[in-house]
Enzyme design. Structure first.
Site, PDB file in Angstrom:
ATOM      1  N   ASP A  48      -4.344 -19.368  -9.422  1.00 35.83           N
ATOM      2  CA  ASP A  48      -3.743 -20.588  -9.958  1.00 35.83           C
ATOM      3  C   ASP A  48      -3.082 -20.306 -11.302  1.00 35.83           C
ATOM      4  O   ASP A  48      -3.556 -19.474 -12.068  1.00 35.83           O
ATOM      5  CB  ASP A  48      -4.834 -21.654 -10.111  1.00 35.83           C
ATOM      6  CG  ASP A  48      -4.267 -23.054 -10.260  1.00 35.83           C
ATOM      7  OD1 ASP A  48      -3.058 -23.242  -9.999  1.00 35.83           O
ATOM      8  OD2 ASP A  48      -5.021 -23.957 -10.650  1.00 35.83           O
ATOM      9  N   VAL A 108     -12.724 -26.457  -6.255  1.00 37.89           N
ATOM     10  CA  VAL A 108     -12.638 -25.418  -5.221  1.00 37.89           C
ATOM     11  C   VAL A 108     -11.411 -25.570  -4.338  1.00 37.89           C
ATOM     12  O   VAL A 108     -11.058 -24.645  -3.602  1.00 37.89           O
ATOM     13  CB  VAL A 108     -13.909 -25.387  -4.354  1.00 37.89           C
ATOM     14  CG1 VAL A 108     -15.120 -25.080  -5.210  1.00 37.89           C
ATOM     15  CG2 VAL A 108     -14.106 -26.708  -3.595  1.00 37.89           C
ATOM     16  N   SER A 109     -10.751 -26.723  -4.383  1.00 32.79           N
ATOM     17  CA  SER A 109      -9.465 -26.930  -3.702  1.00 32.79           C
ATOM     18  C   SER A 109      -9.481 -26.516  -2.229  1.00 32.79           C
ATOM     19  O   SER A 109      -8.575 -25.820  -1.769  1.00 32.79           O
ATOM     20  CB  SER A 109      -8.347 -26.204  -4.457  1.00 32.79           C
ATOM     21  OG  SER A 109      -8.118 -26.804  -5.705  1.00 32.79           O
ATOM     22  N   ASN A 130      -0.127 -27.434   0.006  1.00 28.61           N
ATOM     23  CA  ASN A 130       1.007 -26.961  -0.792  1.00 28.61           C
ATOM     24  C   ASN A 130       2.369 -27.301  -0.187  1.00 28.61           C
ATOM     25  O   ASN A 130       3.399 -27.121  -0.849  1.00 28.61           O
ATOM     26  CB  ASN A 130       0.918 -25.455  -1.021  1.00 28.61           C
ATOM     27  CG  ASN A 130      -0.125 -25.051  -2.038  1.00 28.61           C
ATOM     28  OD1 ASN A 130      -0.626 -23.935  -2.030  1.00 28.61           O
ATOM     29  ND2 ASN A 130      -0.491 -25.967  -2.933  1.00 28.61           N
ATOM     30  N   ARG A 190       2.631 -22.806 -14.252  1.00 34.23           N
ATOM     31  CA  ARG A 190       2.439 -23.105 -15.682  1.00 34.23           C
ATOM     32  C   ARG A 190       2.817 -21.913 -16.545  1.00 34.23           C
ATOM     33  O   ARG A 190       3.374 -22.063 -17.633  1.00 34.23           O
ATOM     34  CB  ARG A 190       0.987 -23.510 -15.926  1.00 34.23           C
ATOM     35  CG  ARG A 190       0.725 -24.992 -15.742  1.00 34.23           C
ATOM     36  CD  ARG A 190      -0.746 -25.294 -15.727  1.00 34.23           C
ATOM     37  NE  ARG A 190      -1.362 -24.936 -14.447  1.00 34.23           N
ATOM     38  CZ  ARG A 190      -2.657 -25.033 -14.197  1.00 34.23           C
ATOM     39  NH1 ARG A 190      -3.480 -25.431 -15.141  1.00 34.23           N
ATOM     40  NH2 ARG A 190      -3.132 -24.716 -13.019  1.00 34.23           N
TER      41      ARG A 190
END
Length: 247
Positions: A26, A201-202, A74, A30
């Protein structure tokens, strides 16, 4: 002691056990945004980190490395980013195939491939076959993967076997059910790492990570180096895993 200074004699005992580490990669977007660059630049930098980490796996004691590259959620991202990621997956495989074979890396793709472009599906099939005999490092990449989706697909597969008379429902154990999962030929992860400072934890390896240790690091994935991984493994080696028991 730094990663580069370690050798086999002074390596942490926990790093000599051929661990299975799963990573939620991840922070690519960003990382790029912080520099005023398009998100895809961050994804490309993240792919470079994958190569470095895979190369370092034998030295830091990781035999199984499972990476969360694209989730079932996603698809909500922009068309430009989704297409860019799919193209990046294909380029990575084509570019790294020779290196993976030279370094003894076996590559697997988990997730539901049906929604992916047929050419990409064929490329996944090819790299899995091309590296099938390698056993030094097992690299698994989760693409169009979701833990709930995986479990639902496994339930449907088991239900079909029951309907066909191939499976007695009374014989289904957790071990037997796991044989229907995408990771049926892999050990459960010892450690799950999420980068970028997020602490969820997605939908990742929900079944397999039932007793995994977790580390949440603020490091964005493009800044995640083999040294970062070695430091995390050192901390992991200090933990006591009881699996519900008492020591």
């Amino acid at each position: 002691m730094t990663f580069d200074q370690r050798n086999d004699d002074d390596q942490d005992p926990a790093l000599q056990n051929h661990l299975h580490v799963a990573i939620i990669m991840d922070g690519n977007g960003r990382w790029a945004k912080n520099r005023g660059w398009p998100r895809l630049v961050g994804h490309r930098k993240g792919a470079e980190r994958v190569r470095e980490l895979v190369d370092s796996c034998p030295e830091i004691g990781v035999r199984y490395l499972t990476l969360y590259a694209f989730s079932t959620e996603n698809w909500k991202r922009s068309t430009e980013e989704v297409l860019g990621l799919m193209s990046l997956f294909g380029r990575y495989i084509k570019r790294e195939a020779g290196r993976m074979n030279r370094e003894g890396v076996r590559m697997r793709i988990i997730g539901d491939r049906k929604r992916l472009d047929p050419k990409l599906q064929a490329l996944f099939d090819w790299i899995e076959q091309d590296t099938a005999k390698n056993d030094r490092v097992h690299l698994t990449v989760a693409i169009n993967y979701g833990g709930r989706d995986e479990i639902a697909r496994a339930v449907r597969a088991a239900a079909r076997d029951v309907a066909a008379g191939k499976l007695d429902p009374a014989t289904i154990s957790d071990t037997h059910f796991a044989s229907y999962l995408d990771t049926s030929d892999l050990p459960d992860p010892d450690l799950v790492v999420r980068t970028s400072g997020e602490t969820r934890v997605s939908n990742y390896l929900l079944w397999q990570a039932a007793y995994s240790e977790y580390v949440f690091t603020p490091v964005l994935w493009p800044d995640f180096t083999p040294q970062t991984m070695a430091d995390i493994l050192h901390e992991y080696g200090l933990r006591e895993r009881r699996f519900g028991g008492v020591k």
